[in-house]
Design an enzyme around this catalytic site. Structure first.
Site, PDB file in Angstrom:
ATOM      1  N   LYS A 177      21.151  38.148  11.720  1.00 37.37           N
ATOM      2  CA  LYS A 177      19.978  37.531  10.906  1.00 37.37           C
ATOM      3  C   LYS A 177      18.728  38.097  11.033  1.00 37.37           C
ATOM      4  O   LYS A 177      18.026  37.887  12.113  1.00 37.37           O
ATOM      5  CB  LYS A 177      19.876  35.845  11.337  1.00 37.37           C
ATOM      6  CG  LYS A 177      19.325  35.197  10.191  1.00 37.37           C
ATOM      7  CD  LYS A 177      18.399  33.871  10.749  1.00 37.37           C
ATOM      8  CE  LYS A 177      17.192  34.104  11.054  1.00 37.37           C
ATOM      9  NZ  LYS A 177      16.108  34.919   9.906  1.00 37.37           N
ATOM     10  N   CYS A 286       5.657  43.799  20.555  1.00 41.80           N
ATOM     11  CA  CYS A 286       5.859  42.833  21.579  1.00 41.80           C
ATOM     12  C   CYS A 286       5.002  43.794  22.783  1.00 41.80           C
ATOM     13  O   CYS A 286       4.485  42.938  23.599  1.00 41.80           O
ATOM     14  CB  CYS A 286       7.209  42.611  21.905  1.00 41.80           C
ATOM     15  SG  CYS A 286       8.151  43.828  22.217  1.00 41.80           S
ATOM     16  N   GLU A 387      -0.808  35.865  22.514  1.00 48.22           N
ATOM     17  CA  GLU A 387      -0.394  36.974  21.776  1.00 48.22           C
ATOM     18  C   GLU A 387      -0.962  37.020  20.331  1.00 48.22           C
ATOM     19  O   GLU A 387      -0.722  36.084  19.859  1.00 48.22           O
ATOM     20  CB  GLU A 387       1.048  37.016  21.993  1.00 48.22           C
ATOM     21  CG  GLU A 387       1.541  38.247  21.241  1.00 48.22           C
ATOM     22  CD  GLU A 387       3.154  38.264  20.958  1.00 48.22           C
ATOM     23  OE1 GLU A 387       3.800  37.346  20.585  1.00 48.22           O
ATOM     24  OE2 GLU A 387       3.790  39.488  21.350  1.00 48.22           O
TER      25      GLU A 387
HETATM   26  P1  NAD Z   1       9.996  34.553  15.240  1.00 48.82           P
HETATM   27  O1  NAD Z   1      10.121  33.716  16.626  1.00 48.82           O
HETATM   28  O2  NAD Z   1       9.094  33.622  14.220  1.00 48.82           O
HETATM   29  O3  NAD Z   1      11.238  34.810  14.309  1.00 48.82           O
HETATM   30  C1  NAD Z   1      12.338  35.894  15.020  1.00 48.82           C
HETATM   31  C2  NAD Z   1      13.517  35.470  14.255  1.00 48.82           C
HETATM   32  O4  NAD Z   1      13.735  34.264  14.680  1.00 48.82           O
HETATM   33  C3  NAD Z   1      13.482  35.504  12.927  1.00 48.82           C
HETATM   34  O5  NAD Z   1      14.627  36.213  12.293  1.00 48.82           O
HETATM   35  C4  NAD Z   1      13.313  33.983  12.256  1.00 48.82           C
HETATM   36  O6  NAD Z   1      13.923  33.764  11.043  1.00 48.82           O
HETATM   37  C5  NAD Z   1      14.128  33.540  13.589  1.00 48.82           C
HETATM   38  N1  NAD Z   1      14.177  31.884  13.712  1.00 48.82           N
HETATM   39  C6  NAD Z   1      12.837  31.202  13.693  1.00 48.82           C
HETATM   40  N2  NAD Z   1      13.266  29.868  13.812  1.00 48.82           N
HETATM   41  C7  NAD Z   1      14.257  29.945  14.347  1.00 48.82           C
HETATM   42  C8  NAD Z   1      15.384  28.891  14.682  1.00 48.82           C
HETATM   43  N3  NAD Z   1      14.922  27.574  14.865  1.00 48.82           N
HETATM   44  N4  NAD Z   1      16.625  29.063  14.967  1.00 48.82           N
HETATM   45  C9  NAD Z   1      17.131  30.397  14.823  1.00 48.82           C
HETATM   46  N5  NAD Z   1      16.460  31.420  14.298  1.00 48.82           N
HETATM   47  C10 NAD Z   1      15.337  31.189  14.178  1.00 48.82           C
HETATM   48  O7  NAD Z   1       9.214  36.016  15.403  1.00 48.82           O
HETATM   49  P2  NAD Z   1       8.481  36.834  14.275  1.00 48.82           P
HETATM   50  O8  NAD Z   1       7.405  36.200  14.012  1.00 48.82           O
HETATM   51  O9  NAD Z   1       9.544  37.110  13.481  1.00 48.82           O
HETATM   52  O10 NAD Z   1       8.357  38.101  15.236  1.00 48.82           O
HETATM   53  C11 NAD Z   1       7.206  38.159  16.227  1.00 48.82           C
HETATM   54  C12 NAD Z   1       7.388  38.098  17.481  1.00 48.82           C
HETATM   55  O11 NAD Z   1       8.585  38.788  18.164  1.00 48.82           O
HETATM   56  C13 NAD Z   1       6.400  38.203  18.570  1.00 48.82           C
HETATM   57  O12 NAD Z   1       6.151  37.065  19.552  1.00 48.82           O
HETATM   58  C14 NAD Z   1       6.867  39.481  19.237  1.00 48.82           C
HETATM   59  O13 NAD Z   1       6.193  39.623  20.526  1.00 48.82           O
HETATM   60  C15 NAD Z   1       8.191  39.165  19.526  1.00 48.82           C
HETATM   61  N6  NAD Z   1       8.940  40.416  19.563  1.00 48.82           N
HETATM   62  C16 NAD Z   1       9.564  40.811  20.918  1.00 48.82           C
HETATM   63  C17 NAD Z   1      10.143  41.787  21.005  1.00 48.82           C
HETATM   64  C18 NAD Z   1      10.720  42.082  22.382  1.00 48.82           C
HETATM   65  O14 NAD Z   1      11.586  43.128  22.694  1.00 48.82           O
HETATM   66  N7  NAD Z   1      10.259  41.499  23.603  1.00 48.82           N
HETATM   67  C19 NAD Z   1      10.312  42.733  20.151  1.00 48.82           C
HETATM   68  C20 NAD Z   1       9.517  42.525  18.775  1.00 48.82           C
HETATM   69  C21 NAD Z   1       9.115  41.458  18.569  1.00 48.82           C
END
Ligand code: NAD
Length: 496
Positions: A177, A286, A387
């Site tokens: 997803k 991230c 962040e």
């Molecule tokens: P997000 O948490 O909003 O979404 C991530 C994913 O989770 C998306 O596909 C979203 O649709 C899904 N999602 C959201 N709510 C959900 C739920 N209740 N149940 C299941 N799935 C759900 O994050 P984002 O805004 O897409 O990405 C940015 C974040 O990702 C930043 O905080 C960044 O630091 C983090 N990130 C971490 C890494 C790492 O490897 N540590 C890498 C890239 C990004």
């Protein structure tokens, strides 16, 4: 050029179908034009993908494959990614606004990930354990079954590959997803996986709302593991749901990573590494090195040099090879970044450069934000704790090793750290004392699929990558084989 983009149908258990969930609009952040409007996956679409995956994963045509046979599919997927590299990079740039140079590198790394996991799969051994009786003992590994991979929008093809490759290598079916702001590149990956001949049903790509399709994947009893990359608050929600069904979950979450410049550092190396570490990907990373500590003796001089270099960065169109800092992923995200900066200024921060959205020409229609450096902050200020996920760097002075270790660790996140010094013993001491999953010494944001990656504290749980990365998608099993050929004496069968 939208004819080069996937047509918006979803890949549901091996079939291309129009989704029946909420509408998703993918835009090109450089000018706000629409890439595609598509229908996301509904719960019913997800249920269908799960039913097909269950069937495909249990089929001996997949389940019965030897590791080297399964590895062939991964090699074919890698070949397909390489053969379509330019197209995939273009799609990802349209989806996310990242520079073409960057998305090309991510595509190459995705192909390398599939190849590495194929090689690891062929060479990972189960083990004979030391016998403690008249039996042979073995530790073997089985696929988990169905794995859900939930990914964010910032580096989709790379984060997709990081989960899909080891999960398939381990013999699972995978339901991916992607985030709603970047659905297209993952759908292109589906096309490549299909062309590689992976048996139907083993792979699905289900863009859609987190609360709808994301939730289904986490809560469904048939899903054996969720591998999640995204924000910390979403990760926490997922972990709670996973605990309810005692399901393993791996979480790659956010960061507020410290970078530390000691007074003996090679300053040219440090400036280049810091700029790349925080402003490449427009800070939407991230591991962005967003909290900079500079030793007091060189603070003023180093910060002046860094600000001058930041002002010289080229902010512009992601398709232009000269661009270093491209737009943010979405106008809404730019507003969120700008709000962080406004709040920091209200809290007393000084803007050394940037701090605004550029205007005129291409800037008026795209989601651009200038690389920003803020000083006059303390490590406990909001801007040093939260962040931002944008091109925003805070700079703080420090006195000595003990001071910077304490300040560096005084943060909820623990993802990465950068150290700049010529004193190796000191670099080693600080690297061991900092509570982060990765430490870069005299470099930053280098990535190798052979080296594990993950976070501490609010930055996540578990590790991805490396040879052992495949094991995270397998269930260990112990086998005992009798070597005596005699009935167990407890039963006293001989006495009767
Ligand atoms: P997000 O948490 O909003 O979404 C991530 C994913 O989770 C998306 O596909 C979203 O649709 C899904 N999602 C959201 N709510 C959900 C739920 N209740 N149940 C299941 N799935 C759900 O994050 P984002 O805004 O897409 O990405 C940015 C974040 O990702 C930043 O905080 C960044 O630091 C983090 N990130 C971490 C890494 C790492 O490897 N540590 C890498 C890239 C990004």
């Amino acid at each position: 050029m939208t004819h080069d983009l996937p047509d918006g149908r979803l890949f549901i258990g091996g079939e291309w179908e129009i989704g029946t969930g909420a509408e998703i609009t993918s835009i090109f952040p450089a000018d706000g034009s629409v890439n595609r409007v598509l229908k996301g996956a509904s719960r019913a679409d997800g249920e269908r993908a799960i039913a097909r995956a269950l069937k495909a994963q249990a089929d001996p045509a997949w389940r019965g494959l030897k590791p080297h046979e399964r590895a062939r599919y991964l090699h074919r997927i890698a070949d397909g990614i390489d053969a379509n590299a330019q197209r995939i990079a273009f799609i990802q740039t349209r989806d996310t606004g990242k520079t073409l140079r960057e998305t090309s590198a991510l595509v190459a790394s995705a192909a390398a990930t599939f190849r590495y996991m194929a090689a690891a799969l062929e060479t990972l051994d189960d083990s004979l354990t030391s016998p403690r009786g008249d039996y042979l003992t073995m530790s073997v590994h089985e696929p988990l079954g169905l794995v859900a991979a939930i990914t964010p929008w910032n580096s989709p093809i790379a984060s997709d590959a990081q989960k899909v490759a080891p999960a398939l290598a381990a013999g699972n079916a995978v339901l991916l997803k992607p985030a709603s702001w970047s659905p297209l590149v993952s759908l292109e990956l589906a096309r490549i996986v299909e062309e590689a001949g992976l048996p139907k049903g083993l792979f699905s790509v289900l863009p859609g709302a987190g609360r709808e399709i994301g939730n289904l994947l986490v809560e469904h009893p048939s899903i054996a593991k969720v591998s999640f990359t995204g924000g910390t608050s979403t990760g926490r929600t997922l972990a709670r749901q996973a605990a309810e069904k005692l399901m393993p979950v791996s979480l790659e979450l956010g960061g507020k990573s410290p970078t530390i410049v000691f007074s003996d550092a090679d300053q040219e190396l440090a400036v280049a590494g810091i700029l790349f570490g925080v402003f490449s990907s427009s800070g939407q990373s991230c591991i962005a090195g967003s909290r900079l500590f500079v030793q007091r003796a060189i603070y003023d001089q180093f910060v002046t040099r860094l600000v001058a270099a930041t002002k010289a960065l080229v902010v512009g169109d992601p398709l232009d090879p000269a661009t270093q800092v491209a737009p943010l992923v979405h106008p809404d995200h730019r507003s969120a970044v700008a709000a962080h900066v406004a709040q920091a200024v209200e809290d007393g921060a000084t803007v050394l450069c940037g701090g605004f959205a550029p205007e005129g020409g291409i800037y008026d229609t795209g989601s651009y934000y200038m690389p920003t450096i803020l000083s006059n902050v303390t490590n406990t200020d909001r801007i040093c704790r939260e962040e931002v996920f944008g091109p925003v760097l805070v700079v703080l002075p420090f006195d000595d090793e003990a001071d910077v270790i304490a300040q560096g660790n005084d943060n909820d996140y623990g993802l990465a750290c950068g150290l700049w010094t010529r004193d190796f013993p000191r670099a080693y001491r600080v690297a061991r004392a900092i509570t982060t999953g990765t430490v870069w010494i005299n470099t930053y944001k280098q990535f190798s699929i052979s080296t594990p990656f993950g976070g501490e504290k609010d930055a996540g749980m578990g590790r991805e990558k490396g040879r052992e990365g495949i094991r995270a998608y397998m269930a260990q099993k112990s086998l005992y084989v009798d070597l005596t050929g005699r009935p167990h004496p407890w039963a006293r069968l001989q006495e009767g």
